[in-house]
Structure formats: structure tokens, C-alpha cells
Design a protein around this motif. Structure first.
Motif, PDB file in Angstrom:
ATOM      1  N   ARG A  85       2.562   9.275  -6.130  1.00  0.00           N
ATOM      2  CA  ARG A  85       2.943   8.404  -5.199  1.00  0.00           C
ATOM      3  C   ARG A  85       3.973   8.391  -4.278  1.00  0.00           C
ATOM      4  O   ARG A  85       3.877   9.629  -3.825  1.00  0.00           O
ATOM      5  CB  ARG A  85       4.464   7.260  -6.174  1.00  0.00           C
ATOM      6  CG  ARG A  85       5.849   8.392  -6.837  1.00  0.00           C
ATOM      7  CD  ARG A  85       7.016   8.149  -7.694  1.00  0.00           C
ATOM      8  NE  ARG A  85       7.734   9.227  -7.907  1.00  0.00           N
ATOM      9  CZ  ARG A  85       8.774   9.283  -7.264  1.00  0.00           C
ATOM     10  NH1 ARG A  85       8.508   9.300  -5.694  1.00  0.00           N
ATOM     11  NH2 ARG A  85       9.173  10.311  -7.747  1.00  0.00           N
ATOM     12  N   TYR A  86       3.944   8.040  -3.263  1.00  0.00           N
ATOM     13  CA  TYR A  86       5.385   8.941  -2.416  1.00  0.00           C
ATOM     14  C   TYR A  86       6.529   7.886  -2.571  1.00  0.00           C
ATOM     15  O   TYR A  86       6.739   7.522  -3.086  1.00  0.00           O
ATOM     16  CB  TYR A  86       4.589   7.582  -1.078  1.00  0.00           C
ATOM     17  CG  TYR A  86       3.463   7.279  -1.250  1.00  0.00           C
ATOM     18  CD1 TYR A  86       2.603   8.472  -0.631  1.00  0.00           C
ATOM     19  CD2 TYR A  86       2.764   6.638  -0.362  1.00  0.00           C
ATOM     20  CE1 TYR A  86       1.464   8.692  -0.381  1.00  0.00           C
ATOM     21  CE2 TYR A  86       1.128   6.397  -0.447  1.00  0.00           C
ATOM     22  CZ  TYR A  86       1.201   7.434  -0.111  1.00  0.00           C
ATOM     23  OH  TYR A  86      -0.736   7.588   0.135  1.00  0.00           O
ATOM     24  N   ARG A  87       6.923   8.988  -1.530  1.00  0.00           N
ATOM     25  CA  ARG A  87       8.956   8.971  -1.933  1.00  0.00           C
ATOM     26  C   ARG A  87       9.449   7.228  -2.037  1.00  0.00           C
ATOM     27  O   ARG A  87       8.237   6.049  -1.666  1.00  0.00           O
ATOM     28  CB  ARG A  87       9.486   9.461  -0.867  1.00  0.00           C
ATOM     29  CG  ARG A  87       9.883  11.218  -0.881  1.00  0.00           C
ATOM     30  CD  ARG A  87      10.299  11.214   0.252  1.00  0.00           C
ATOM     31  NE  ARG A  87      11.747  10.672  -0.036  1.00  0.00           N
ATOM     32  CZ  ARG A  87      13.369  11.322   0.776  1.00  0.00           C
ATOM     33  NH1 ARG A  87      12.744  12.729   1.421  1.00  0.00           N
ATOM     34  NH2 ARG A  87      14.170  11.010   0.871  1.00  0.00           N
ATOM     35  N   ALA A  88       9.834   7.100  -3.485  1.00  0.00           N
ATOM     36  CA  ALA A  88      10.110   5.682  -3.619  1.00  0.00           C
ATOM     37  C   ALA A  88      10.838   4.850  -3.000  1.00  0.00           C
ATOM     38  O   ALA A  88      11.483   3.534  -2.469  1.00  0.00           O
ATOM     39  CB  ALA A  88      10.683   5.767  -5.049  1.00  0.00           C
ATOM     40  N   ASP A  89      12.162   6.117  -2.157  1.00  0.00           N
ATOM     41  CA  ASP A  89      12.738   5.099  -0.879  1.00  0.00           C
ATOM     42  C   ASP A  89      11.657   4.538   0.193  1.00  0.00           C
ATOM     43  O   ASP A  89      12.150   4.050   1.070  1.00  0.00           O
ATOM     44  CB  ASP A  89      14.138   6.250  -0.389  1.00  0.00           C
ATOM     45  CG  ASP A  89      13.654   7.030   0.607  1.00  0.00           C
ATOM     46  OD1 ASP A  89      12.921   7.790   0.468  1.00  0.00           O
ATOM     47  OD2 ASP A  89      14.234   7.997   0.469  1.00  0.00           O
ATOM     48  N   GLY A  90      10.602   4.904   0.392  1.00  0.00           N
ATOM     49  CA  GLY A  90       9.858   4.801   1.641  1.00  0.00           C
ATOM     50  C   GLY A  90      10.221   5.484   2.757  1.00  0.00           C
ATOM     51  O   GLY A  90       9.470   5.226   3.968  1.00  0.00           O
ATOM     52  N   LEU A  91      11.102   6.263   2.760  1.00  0.00           N
ATOM     53  CA  LEU A  91      11.405   7.472   3.968  1.00  0.00           C
ATOM     54  C   LEU A  91      10.705   8.815   4.091  1.00  0.00           C
ATOM     55  O   LEU A  91      10.775   9.428   4.729  1.00  0.00           O
ATOM     56  CB  LEU A  91      12.878   7.506   3.772  1.00  0.00           C
ATOM     57  CG  LEU A  91      13.540   6.330   3.448  1.00  0.00           C
ATOM     58  CD1 LEU A  91      14.673   7.178   4.003  1.00  0.00           C
ATOM     59  CD2 LEU A  91      13.533   5.774   5.077  1.00  0.00           C
ATOM     60  N   GLY A  92       9.527   9.159   3.338  1.00  0.00           N
ATOM     61  CA  GLY A  92       8.898  10.084   2.961  1.00  0.00           C
ATOM     62  C   GLY A  92       7.820  10.117   3.663  1.00  0.00           C
ATOM     63  O   GLY A  92       7.642   8.875   4.924  1.00  0.00           O
ATOM     64  N   PRO A  93       7.012  11.586   3.643  1.00  0.00           N
ATOM     65  CA  PRO A  93       5.623  11.123   4.328  1.00  0.00           C
ATOM     66  C   PRO A  93       4.202  10.285   4.085  1.00  0.00           C
ATOM     67  O   PRO A  93       4.301   9.988   2.506  1.00  0.00           O
ATOM     68  CB  PRO A  93       5.123  13.025   4.121  1.00  0.00           C
ATOM     69  CG  PRO A  93       5.696  13.142   2.662  1.00  0.00           C
ATOM     70  CD  PRO A  93       7.148  12.743   2.672  1.00  0.00           C
ATOM     71  N   GLY A 100       1.936   0.415  -9.449  1.00  0.00           N
ATOM     72  CA  GLY A 100       1.294   1.335  -9.576  1.00  0.00           C
ATOM     73  C   GLY A 100       0.309   1.213  -8.757  1.00  0.00           C
ATOM     74  O   GLY A 100      -0.594   2.804  -9.861  1.00  0.00           O
ATOM     75  N   PHE A 101      -0.431   1.618  -7.682  1.00  0.00           N
ATOM     76  CA  PHE A 101      -2.101   1.554  -7.096  1.00  0.00           C
ATOM     77  C   PHE A 101      -2.082   2.859  -7.245  1.00  0.00           C
ATOM     78  O   PHE A 101      -3.663   2.874  -8.008  1.00  0.00           O
ATOM     79  CB  PHE A 101      -2.511   0.363  -6.369  1.00  0.00           C
ATOM     80  CG  PHE A 101      -3.427   0.235  -6.145  1.00  0.00           C
ATOM     81  CD1 PHE A 101      -4.336  -0.716  -7.125  1.00  0.00           C
ATOM     82  CD2 PHE A 101      -4.487   1.553  -4.880  1.00  0.00           C
ATOM     83  CE1 PHE A 101      -5.780  -0.468  -6.504  1.00  0.00           C
ATOM     84  CE2 PHE A 101      -5.331   2.042  -4.679  1.00  0.00           C
ATOM     85  CZ  PHE A 101      -6.582   0.428  -5.375  1.00  0.00           C
ATOM     86  N   PHE A 130       0.138  -0.973   0.161  1.00  0.00           N
ATOM     87  CA  PHE A 130      -0.614  -0.117  -0.188  1.00  0.00           C
ATOM     88  C   PHE A 130       1.100   1.313   0.077  1.00  0.00           C
ATOM     89  O   PHE A 130       0.375   2.515   0.024  1.00  0.00           O
ATOM     90  CB  PHE A 130      -0.815  -0.098   1.231  1.00  0.00           C
ATOM     91  CG  PHE A 130      -2.041  -1.324   1.303  1.00  0.00           C
ATOM     92  CD1 PHE A 130      -3.242  -1.395   0.410  1.00  0.00           C
ATOM     93  CD2 PHE A 130      -2.089  -2.243   2.093  1.00  0.00           C
ATOM     94  CE1 PHE A 130      -3.559  -2.330   0.108  1.00  0.00           C
ATOM     95  CE2 PHE A 130      -2.479  -3.009   2.865  1.00  0.00           C
ATOM     96  CZ  PHE A 130      -3.569  -3.530   1.299  1.00  0.00           C
ATOM     97  N   GLY A 131       1.818   1.513   0.839  1.00  0.00           N
ATOM     98  CA  GLY A 131       2.868   2.327  -0.061  1.00  0.00           C
ATOM     99  C   GLY A 131       3.622   2.652  -1.027  1.00  0.00           C
ATOM    100  O   GLY A 131       3.455   3.356  -1.957  1.00  0.00           O
TER     101      GLY A 131
END
Length: 406
Positions: A273-281, A158-159, A114-115
Motif C-alpha cells: 500500500r501507500y502511506r495511509a495518510d496519503g502524504l507519502g511517495p 485494498g486493490f 487509486f491511491g
């Protein structure tokens, strides 16, 4: 989708009963809600939970939408959540998220689904850990095909780019690029000042484009934001009929008023999308620190494919303490509003809270529901103003909080 669901969706959005262009637009908008509208909902659960002071003693009734709010409420450990939605797609998405929280092995798998929502292994996660836990109808839904691919394959493609909103944002990106603007550059800003400089130099001029101005003034063009024709009129009313000015002001708030490293709505608007590295908000339910609470609370959520007024009519008197209506009331006639608030008032405990959003700035209840109903509630102007100021999604004209007397 059943005939009953189709009729209920139509009833929710059809404020125009005569044969006219407005009626046809109402029907077109209703058809959109038979599929996926919001892969990520566009209301900020953080400011909502703060305004509501949501806690372990609360029993919540809410509009489900894409589930980011429902799942995020679990971080406050409410006693129960009843989530309702007219879109079967939204209902199945919420149930999938709840099953994922309960049965995926860890937060990394949950975030992958989901992220990131674009990993090739996500379909295997669904097949191995989630579908066996769902009923046959839900399994058939996710295994079902739209075009050449299954619905569940969207989580590997890319949901967040899917649904009415995702498609709408993609169209805006295309229009922006045709105008020489890359919205994703906003996310490189290091300070709010740099964000505003980018907006003034790149985004604001797009609103002067004849094409953008022409499209924005057509109600159908904003269906992708989940804005029905009646709400389009309320938006325009806030700027003496100039909806382009309203849209520019709200986009400015989205891109300028909150640091991009803390605003996941800006990430979705600028990149889908959210940040690709998973570290964003991200929404609270996707944060690693909240995963245990989300997992523990998932079993306390009920998701229903029904109208909220009908669901409330089946609940005992005085049994609920929190109601979150998103912007659903903007779709309603006076009669529908009155019926809804009759049931809210009947089922509300003393001190219960109701939070909702409006396309326009004004509270829509005074003068539209019976005074005998409204007199049993107290409007909280301070909490409403604070929630509106803190709402990072920025698309609405107002956030409103009422408290039950007693």
C-alpha cells in the motif's frame, strides 16, 4: 478472453517449443497473464521520463501494464500515447484510470480510488462517475464477478493487494513473519542508514534460509514478480548461476539506496500500500500537483489489447518518437526481436528514443537483431547508466536507451 488473445500471450512467452518442463512452465506463466498481474507496475516512470526527455512534441508507444507509467507520462503532456498490453485485465484497468481522470469530480476522489484503493465509497464512485462513461463490454467486465464479489469491489478492499504481484508480496510477508521478521518495520526508518541497518539485521538473513534458497532457484516461484522462465535464466547468469545472490542485491538496492519517504516501491514491497495518510511517495499521476495535467491528457491515450509489434505494423512510417518496452524483450526469441525492431525503425522519426529494461545487466540487442537494423540506432551509455542508478524499483539488471540516428 478470446482465443486470439490466449494465443498471443502464449506466443509472447513460449521460447521453448519442445515438450519439456520448460515448456510446461512457459504455459503456466502465460496463464497468469490472462488475469491481473500488476496492480502497480514495477518500473520507475520518473527516471524513464528524465532519460527520454519526454515532452509535448512526443508521440509515445508503450507497454501498458498496470497503467502507472501511462498515466504518469501525461504529466509531461505528450501529444499522444498508444498503450498496448496482452492482458485484458491490464487493458481494462488502464481504461478505467483514464475514464476516472476525466470524469471523477476532483483529485480527492481520484486518489481515494487509486491511491488509498481501500475506501468503502470507492465502488459508488465507480458506479456513479466512471461506468456510465465506458462501453458495455467494459461495464460488464467491472461488474463481473470473480468468486463471490465483483471485480470493482477490489477498490474497496485494498486493490494493491490483488493481482499476481500483490499475492506474491503477501506470500513473502508470510514467509518473513514465520521467520520473525515484519517487513513493515522498514518504513519506520528515519534515515537511509537506519534502512540499511534494518536490512542487514532482518532481511538479509532470510536469504540464508534453506526454504528461501530452495524456492528462489525454482523459476515458477518467481512468476509472481512477472519473471518468465527465460528471464529467470538471465537473472541467474549475472551471478554465476546463483540467483539468490542477485535477488538479495536487488532487494538491498530497493530498501537501502533511496530514502523510504521518497520511494513508493519500498512502500509497496514492505506493506502492499501507500502511506495511509496519503502524504507519502506515490507515482507521479497520483500527486495532486499533476492532476490537472493528467485530466487534460487522458483523452490523448489509446489503449489496445494487442501485441506491440502488430500495433506498430499498422502505424504510418516516421510517426512515433518514443517507445517504452518495459522488460517485454526478455520474453522474446531472436525472430520476435527482429520483427519488433523492424517496425520500431520503420515508424521512428529521426531522433526517436527507445527505452527498455533487462533482467540481466547486459543489453540484449547486439548479436540478436540484424546489424542493418541496429546500425540505425545509437546506444546512449550515459543516459542508460543514469536511469538504472535512479530507478527506485531496483528489480532489473539494466535500463537501456537507444536513439534513432538523424
Amino acid at each position: 478472453m478470446s482465443d486470439t488473445t490466449n494465443a498471443t500471450i502464449g506466443e509472447a512467452v513460449h521460447q521453448n517449443r519442445s515438450l519439456s518442463l520448460d515448456t510446461l512452465m512457459d504455459h503456466a506463466f502465460a496463464r497468469l497473464f490472462r488475469g491481473l498481474v500488476y496492480a502497480q507496475i514495477w518500473e520507475d516512470p520518473v527516471c524513464d521520463m528524465r532519460a527520454l526527455a519526454l515532452g509535448p512534441d512526443d508521440d509515445v508507444v508503450c507497454i501498458a501494464s498496470g497503467g502507472c507509467n501511462v498515466m504518469s507520462y501525461l504529466t509531461a503532456s505528450p501529444r499522444s500515447v498508444t498503450a498496448v498490453d496482452l492482458s485484458p485485465w491490464h487493458v481494462e484497468l488502464n481504461r478505467l484510470k483514464l475514464a476516472a481522470a476525466r470524469h471523477l469530480p476532483d483529485h480527492a476522489a481520484f486518489y481515494s480510488l487509486f491511491g488509498h484503493a481501500d475506501r468503502t465509497g470507492n465502488v459508488a464512485l465507480i458506479d456513479r462517475h466512471i461506468l456510465p462513461q465506458l462501453d458495455p463490454a467494459a461495464r460488464a467486465f467491472w461488474n463481473g464477478r470473480e468468486g463471490m464479489r465483483s471485480r470493482k469491489s477490489r477498490f474497496a478492499r485494498g486493490f494493491h493487494r490483488f493481482g499476481v504481484l500483490g499475492t506474491f508480496l503477501g506470500t513473502l510477508h508470510l514467509v518473513a513473519r514465520l521467520g520473525g521478521v515484519d517487513p513493515g518495520k522498514l518504513l519506520e526508518a528515519r534515515t537511509p542508514e537506519e534502512q540499511c541497518a534494518f536490512f542487514d539485521a532482518e532481511i538479509a538473513p532470510l536469504y540464508r534460509s534453506p526454504v528461501i534458497r530452495f524456492l528462489a532457484r525454482r523459476p515458477a516461484a518467481l512468476f509472481g514478480l512477472g519473471i518468465p522462465p527465460a528471464q529467470h535464466q538471465k537473472l541467474a547468469a549475472d551471478a554465476d548461476g546463483d540467483i539468490v545472490r542477485v535477488l538479495e542485491q536487488r532487494t538491498r538496492k530497493l530498501f537501502c539506496d533511496f530514502p523510504v519517504d521518497r520511494n513508493y516501491f519500498a512502500w509497496q514491497a514492505a506493506s502492499r500500500r501507500y502511506r495511509a495518510d496519503g502524504l507519502g511517495p506515490v507515482p507521479p499521476y497520483l500527486e495532486a500537483a499533476h492532476f490537472d495535467a493528467v485530466r487534460a491528457g487522458a483523452g490523448r491515450v489509446t489503449v489496445l489489447n494487442r501485441a506491440v509489434t502488430d500495433v506498430l505494423a499498422d502505424l504510418p512510417a516516421g510517426s512515433r518518437s518514443v517507445y517504452v518496452l518495459l522488460d517485454a524483450q526478455d520474453w522474446m526469441t531472436d525472430a520476435q526481436l527482429s520483427a519488433l525492431w523492424q517496425e520500431i525503425t520503420r515508424t521512428a522519426r529521426p531522433g526517436a528514443r527507445v527505452l527498455f529494461r533487462t533482467g540481466g545487466a547486459a543489453d540484449i540487442l547486439p548479436g540478436r537483431i540484424p546489424g542493418a537494423l541496429l546500425d540505425q540506432w545509437i546506444y546512449d551509455p550515459v543516459a542508460s547508466a543514469r536511469a538504472f542508478a535512479e530507478d527506485r524499483s531496483a528489480i532489473y539488471g539494466g535500463v537501456h536507451l537507444y536513439r534513432r540516428k538523424g
